[in-house]
Scaffold this motif. Sequence first.
Motif, mmCIF file in Angstrom:
data_model
loop_
_atom_site.group_PDB
_atom_site.id
_atom_site.type_symbol
_atom_site.label_atom_id
_atom_site.label_comp_id
_atom_site.label_asym_id
_atom_site.label_seq_id
_atom_site.Cartn_x
_atom_site.Cartn_y
_atom_site.Cartn_z
ATOM 1 N N LYS A 1 1.052 -1.005 -0.012
ATOM 2 C CA LYS A 1 -0.228 0.454 -0.074
ATOM 3 C C LYS A 1 0.798 1.446 0.138
ATOM 4 C CE LYS A 1 -4.075 -2.419 -0.005
ATOM 5 N NZ LYS A 1 -4.509 -2.714 -1.119
ATOM 6 N N GLY A 2 1.942 1.632 -0.303
ATOM 7 C CA GLY A 2 2.920 2.421 0.332
ATOM 8 C C GLY A 2 4.578 1.690 0.029
ATOM 9 N N ILE A 3 5.277 2.712 -0.520
ATOM 10 C CA ILE A 3 6.957 2.686 -0.696
ATOM 11 C C ILE A 3 7.528 3.876 -0.600
ATOM 12 C CG2 ILE A 3 8.776 2.452 -2.103
ATOM 13 C CD1 ILE A 3 6.868 0.870 -4.042
ATOM 14 N N MET B 1 13.370 7.629 -10.201
ATOM 15 C CA MET B 1 12.168 8.335 -9.254
ATOM 16 C C MET B 1 10.602 8.000 -10.851
ATOM 17 S SD MET B 1 13.642 11.449 -7.700
ATOM 18 C CE MET B 1 12.447 11.714 -6.174
ATOM 19 N N GLN B 2 11.588 8.042 -12.057
ATOM 20 C CA GLN B 2 10.334 7.931 -13.512
ATOM 21 C C GLN B 2 9.694 6.548 -12.923
ATOM 22 O OE1 GLN B 2 13.066 9.387 -16.208
ATOM 23 N NE2 GLN B 2 12.320 11.851 -16.632
ATOM 24 N N GLU B 3 10.975 5.792 -13.070
ATOM 25 C CA GLU B 3 10.460 4.665 -13.065
ATOM 26 C C GLU B 3 9.560 4.535 -11.776
ATOM 27 O OE1 GLU B 3 12.274 -0.384 -14.212
ATOM 28 O OE2 GLU B 3 13.141 0.980 -14.059
ATOM 29 N N LEU B 4 9.942 5.008 -10.730
ATOM 30 C CA LEU B 4 8.776 4.401 -9.596
ATOM 31 C C LEU B 4 7.277 4.633 -9.762
ATOM 32 C CD1 LEU B 4 9.958 2.952 -6.436
ATOM 33 C CD2 LEU B 4 9.884 5.451 -6.064
ATOM 34 N N ALA B 5 7.514 5.371 -10.375
ATOM 35 C CA ALA B 5 6.444 6.864 -10.518
ATOM 36 C C ALA B 5 5.416 5.555 -10.978
ATOM 37 C CB ALA B 5 6.166 7.700 -11.224
ATOM 38 N N THR B 6 5.791 4.783 -12.489
ATOM 39 C CA THR B 6 5.102 3.998 -13.139
ATOM 40 C C THR B 6 4.215 2.910 -12.329
ATOM 41 O OG1 THR B 6 6.699 2.807 -13.523
ATOM 42 C CG2 THR B 6 6.612 4.457 -14.681
ATOM 43 N N LEU B 7 4.792 2.512 -11.125
ATOM 44 C CA LEU B 7 4.483 0.908 -10.243
ATOM 45 C C LEU B 7 3.138 1.093 -9.901
ATOM 46 C CD1 LEU B 7 7.671 0.567 -8.457
ATOM 47 C CD2 LEU B 7 7.129 -0.404 -11.054
ATOM 48 N N GLY B 8 2.515 2.492 -10.126
ATOM 49 C CA GLY B 8 0.977 2.521 -9.527
ATOM 50 C C GLY B 8 0.737 2.293 -7.957
ATOM 51 N N ILE B 9 1.830 2.338 -7.068
ATOM 52 C CA ILE B 9 1.371 2.767 -5.305
ATOM 53 C C ILE B 9 1.601 3.581 -4.755
ATOM 54 C CG2 ILE B 9 2.180 1.348 -3.808
ATOM 55 C CD1 ILE B 9 3.425 -0.691 -5.167
ATOM 56 N N PRO B 10 1.380 4.330 -4.338
ATOM 57 C CA PRO B 10 1.773 5.797 -3.561
ATOM 58 C C PRO B 10 3.159 5.487 -3.170
ATOM 59 C CG PRO B 10 -0.585 4.656 -2.643
ATOM 60 C CD PRO B 10 0.071 3.398 -3.320
ATOM 61 N N ILE B 11 3.871 6.311 -3.145
ATOM 62 C CA ILE B 11 4.968 6.803 -2.786
ATOM 63 C C ILE B 11 5.154 8.313 -1.883
ATOM 64 C CG2 ILE B 11 7.488 7.991 -3.585
ATOM 65 C CD1 ILE B 11 6.034 5.098 -5.172
ATOM 66 N N THR C 1 4.827 12.090 -10.648
ATOM 67 C CA THR C 1 3.324 12.005 -10.255
ATOM 68 C C THR C 1 2.814 12.534 -9.081
ATOM 69 O OG1 THR C 1 2.171 9.389 -9.979
ATOM 70 C CG2 THR C 1 4.242 10.570 -8.096
ATOM 71 N N ASP C 2 1.541 12.176 -9.690
ATOM 72 C CA ASP C 2 0.544 12.809 -8.519
ATOM 73 C C ASP C 2 0.016 11.877 -7.354
ATOM 74 O OD1 ASP C 2 0.330 15.895 -9.311
ATOM 75 O OD2 ASP C 2 -1.222 14.791 -10.795
ATOM 76 N N ASN C 3 0.743 10.751 -7.728
ATOM 77 C CA ASN C 3 -0.111 9.929 -6.219
ATOM 78 C C ASN C 3 0.908 10.022 -5.306
ATOM 79 O OD1 ASN C 3 -1.485 7.606 -5.505
ATOM 80 N ND2 ASN C 3 -0.308 5.777 -6.774
ATOM 81 N N ALA C 4 0.708 10.544 -4.634
ATOM 82 C CA ALA C 4 2.250 10.928 -3.802
ATOM 83 C C ALA C 4 1.825 11.966 -2.847
ATOM 84 C CB ALA C 4 3.692 11.824 -4.842
ATOM 85 N N PHE C 5 2.997 12.100 -2.089
ATOM 86 C CA PHE C 5 2.782 11.929 -0.126
ATOM 87 C C PHE C 5 3.807 12.775 -0.378
ATOM 88 C CE2 PHE C 5 -0.891 9.153 -0.751
ATOM 89 C CZ PHE C 5 -2.038 10.045 0.265
ATOM 90 N N VAL C 6 3.821 13.939 -0.151
ATOM 91 C CA VAL C 6 5.157 14.209 0.329
ATOM 92 C C VAL C 6 5.942 15.347 1.786
ATOM 93 C CG1 VAL C 6 7.194 15.980 -0.125
ATOM 94 C CG2 VAL C 6 6.275 15.388 -2.314
#
Length: 386
Positions: free
Chosen positions: A163-165, A183-193, A215-220
């Motif tokens: 559910k997260g990385i 980071m670009q490849e990580l963003a393609t995995l479809g899992i929240p970063i 990616t927008d599927n991320a939390f900073v």
Amino acid sequence: MNAQIDKMTSFIVMEILGKAKEMEQQGMSIIHMEVGEPDFDVPQAAMEAGTRALQEKQTHYTHALGKYELRQAIAELYNKEYGVSVKPEQVMVTSGSSPAILLLCLMLFDSQSEVIISNPGYACYKNFILASGAKPVSVCLKPENGFSYDIEEIKRAITPRTKGIFINSPMNPTGALLDEAFMQELATLGIPIISDEIYHGLVYEGKAHSILEYTDNAFVLNGFSKRYAMTGLRLGYLIAPEQYMPQLDILHQNFALCAPSISQEMGLCVLQSKEAEKKVNRMRAIYNERRLFLLKRLREIGLPPVAEPKGAFYIMVDARQYTHDSYAFAYEILEKAHVGVTPGIDFGNCAEGFLRLSYANSLQNLEEGMNRLEKYLKSRFCTLYY
């Protein structure tokens, strides 16, 4: 007692620091290279802003997500530095970045979740994940690759329950920077970063990238402790997709109410102050001078760096020629050489036999620390082999 707590580990660097403080109280001179805390003062403009806020009696609760002006300034910082679109409504201001990590884990994860973390990596990630009831899944980083992230290892660790990385760049404990391709490849995995960007602003070679560029599927996660030397003022923040903000608002209302109002005023000041940014530039130059000194000196004394750090203020060194018990070795160094260092085991079992050294100390103290370490290692080597 909650069974999850039994799975948690202590934060060993704080144990080392506590012992070092006890030794100092007994009159011993200790060189601190264990704790990751800037040795600089808060920018003058921030201190003045805090004084004004007190005089103006700005000592009451703010909005649970933080003062709007501060959230707006944080959004503008990310827009300016990374060219990404962040709105104030996506920002939650917290009492340091640690509460942001905890609330995020409570919101995203449950007992059926798995969360990928690096090993070595920041020691507390695992415990935040455990607090949410989830299972941390560590991916071992290899010293021969400079403890750098491996996208293929991460892919192999993914299951339907992932559910997260967590990622961290510049990284604690190595100071490494993640490159764009990863980071670009990580963003393609479809899992929240979940991207810990607390050391952004303290980069000496290359450029730090935000996960939001890919990616927008991320939390900073970020804050003011490292870049602006505001550790004790406890001011951090989380940037999240807007649909998650109502839940984060509820969590923060219940568990914290809000971040300290005075600290928020000081944070707003440093984001708007040219003087504060000039101080950051000066700090960065001084850190870099220390970094270069240590890289050379550590090789000379027989503690070779695993890789050259590009940011933060840490260096991981290989001590396997001396020990395979970094915990005992760190205490030995403290007691015999009077130098505080952090054992690699604090960051995961894949860092056993390594040490982390912080250069958040004066060049004069670092020189003395290296001299003490060199003398101690020579005497220990002679005792072992002669």
